[in-house]
Design an enzyme around this catalytic site. Sequence first.
Site, PDB file in Angstrom:
ATOM      1  N   GLY A   1      25.730  61.812  32.108  1.00 52.65           N
ATOM      2  CA  GLY A   1      24.960  60.574  32.079  1.00 52.65           C
ATOM      3  C   GLY A   1      25.449  59.538  33.078  1.00 52.65           C
TER       4      GLY A   1
ATOM      5  CB  THR B   1      29.995  75.061  43.824  1.00 53.14           C
ATOM      6  OG1 THR B   1      30.280  75.283  45.206  1.00 53.14           O
ATOM      7  CG2 THR B   1      29.724  76.382  43.131  1.00 53.14           C
TER       8      THR B   1
ATOM      9  CD  GLN C   1      23.635  57.769  22.626  1.00 54.91           C
ATOM     10  OE1 GLN C   1      23.275  58.444  21.655  1.00 54.91           O
ATOM     11  NE2 GLN C   1      24.903  57.727  23.018  1.00 54.91           N
TER      12      GLN C   1
ATOM     13  CG  HIS D   1      28.688  64.696  26.044  1.00 58.10           C
ATOM     14  ND1 HIS D   1      29.288  63.828  25.178  1.00 58.10           N
ATOM     15  CD2 HIS D   1      28.433  63.995  27.164  1.00 58.10           C
ATOM     16  CE1 HIS D   1      29.420  62.629  25.765  1.00 58.10           C
ATOM     17  NE2 HIS D   1      28.904  62.718  26.979  1.00 58.10           N
TER      18      HIS D   1
ATOM     19  CB  SER E   1      24.461  63.006  28.941  1.00 55.04           C
ATOM     20  OG  SER E   1      25.768  63.515  28.833  1.00 55.04           O
TER      21      SER E   1
ATOM     22  CB  CYS F   1      41.187  48.214  21.989  1.00 53.46           C
ATOM     23  SG  CYS F   1      42.702  47.317  21.740  1.00 53.46           S
TER      24      CYS F   1
HETATM   25  C1  LIG Z   1      23.350  55.215  26.827  1.00 51.15           C
HETATM   26  C2  LIG Z   1      24.401  56.004  27.536  1.00 51.15           C
HETATM   27  N1  LIG Z   1      24.354  56.128  28.861  1.00 51.15           N
HETATM   28  C3  LIG Z   1      25.274  56.831  29.551  1.00 51.15           C
HETATM   29  C4  LIG Z   1      26.323  57.440  28.910  1.00 51.15           C
HETATM   30  C5  LIG Z   1      27.329  58.212  29.719  1.00 51.15           C
HETATM   31  O1  LIG Z   1      27.088  59.599  29.623  1.00 51.15           O
HETATM   32  P1  LIG Z   1      28.250  60.642  29.979  1.00 51.15           P
HETATM   33  O2  LIG Z   1      29.250  60.557  28.875  1.00 51.15           O
HETATM   34  O3  LIG Z   1      27.550  61.976  30.016  1.00 51.15           O
HETATM   35  O4  LIG Z   1      28.791  60.271  31.310  1.00 51.15           O
HETATM   36  C6  LIG Z   1      26.426  57.331  27.518  1.00 51.15           C
HETATM   37  C7  LIG Z   1      27.590  57.934  26.814  1.00 51.15           C
HETATM   38  O5  LIG Z   1      28.203  57.326  25.962  1.00 51.15           O
HETATM   39  C8  LIG Z   1      25.447  56.597  26.814  1.00 51.15           C
HETATM   40  O6  LIG Z   1      25.499  56.456  25.492  1.00 51.15           O
END
Ligand SMILES: Cc1ncc(COP(=O)(O)O)c(C=O)c1O
Length: 392
Positions: A70, A237, A179, A201, A199, A325
């Site tokens: 992301g 790559t 999200q 994950h 993204s 933090c």
């Molecule tokens: C709204 C949003 N954008 C971008 C990201 C970043 O994605 P990545 O962890 O794949 O770099 C996150 C991850 O927390 C996210 O919640």
Amino acid sequence: MRVYFDYNATTPPAPEVVEAVLRATRDIYGNASSVHHFGQEAKAVLDDARSAVAALINADPSEVVFTSGGTESDNFAIRGAAEALEPTGRRQLVASAIEHEAVLNTLKALTRRGWTATLIPVDETGIVAPGAAGEAIAENAALVSVMHANNEIGTIQPIARIAEAAHARGALMHTDAVQSVGKIPVDVRALGVDLLSLSAHKLNGPKGVGALWVKRGTRLQPILTGGKHERNRRAGTENVPGIAGLGVAARLAATKLGAEAARVATLRDRLEGGILARVPGTTVNGAREPRVPNTSNISFDRVEAESLLIALDLEGVAVSTGSACSSGTLEPSHVLRAMGLSAHRTQNSLRFSLGLFSTDAEVDSVIGVLPRLVDKLRGLTERRSPQSLARG
Ligand SMILES: Cc1ncc(COP(=O)(O)O)c(C=O)c1O
């Protein structure tokens, strides 16, 4: 029992994803740019994953560019568009005040290079009003970036209407859908955007891989220079195992947007209702609708969120605070602050985010332990500083 309610930070991989990543790591080791059999095998994996990602967001596979996640997708969209549009004299970049740091800090970096950045304000609903977006977008706007769903409170933004306002001024429209993809239906044509980040994950895929959807015909300057990978748009790559995992995660997500999303929404609503009913002095932050089905952000009066997070962790429950933090001090969440919440409330909020493996038993266990933990922390705070009672 350990309870993981932090799916917006990252999700556990689906077993089918683990299998695909393992198989690609072990067996598909060719370089996808090589002309021989091994290379073509790897290229076939990329093609298959590209089709799966495209199908999930109603796009054409040729419009999907694989990235490292992301953060890179957001950087590519914003920096790539800004650089491509530089000769046109368009110098304004617009984003909402509740974007992820991947967008906000990219804008900040570009302001040091002569770009102007305008943030669209939000009210306590945590939803960007299309009118406010329209006011923020100037005649010389190059790009407007507004997230589809917010990571902290889950609110869904009116992207199609904001895209109309952006296009009316001749600007490109990007949405960070990290999200929302996999949680709710995402259709790039219906959203009317030019660029969309996702993204792996966050949808039960592997970490370190994602995609930027680039509408055909959109001019974008690559941010990585090197070889001619990804149709000259992203050098390097390709991460074949990661992309294979993303493809499988995308196909799984497409089958889970109906009944599974409803199941997660029911769990989330039961958790939220249970906390509000059993813990006095609790409030849901942001509008409850429209919201992604898995997220609930709740303020606990007279409790420091960080202490509650640690107390929950000791009971085996993982949640998150929006506050970060940094250098020993608690930075309040920029999202809750942008929504105009009081300084205290921005520091006493917890995010509960559920997903694929969440169960009724986990919801019951969290509703069961919270009243006792909150009571205990409130007791300690009141003994330490009686005046903190007045805060709320
Ligand atoms: C709204 C949003 N954008 C971008 C990201 C970043 O994605 P990545 O962890 O794949 O770099 C996150 C991850 O927390 C996210 O919640």
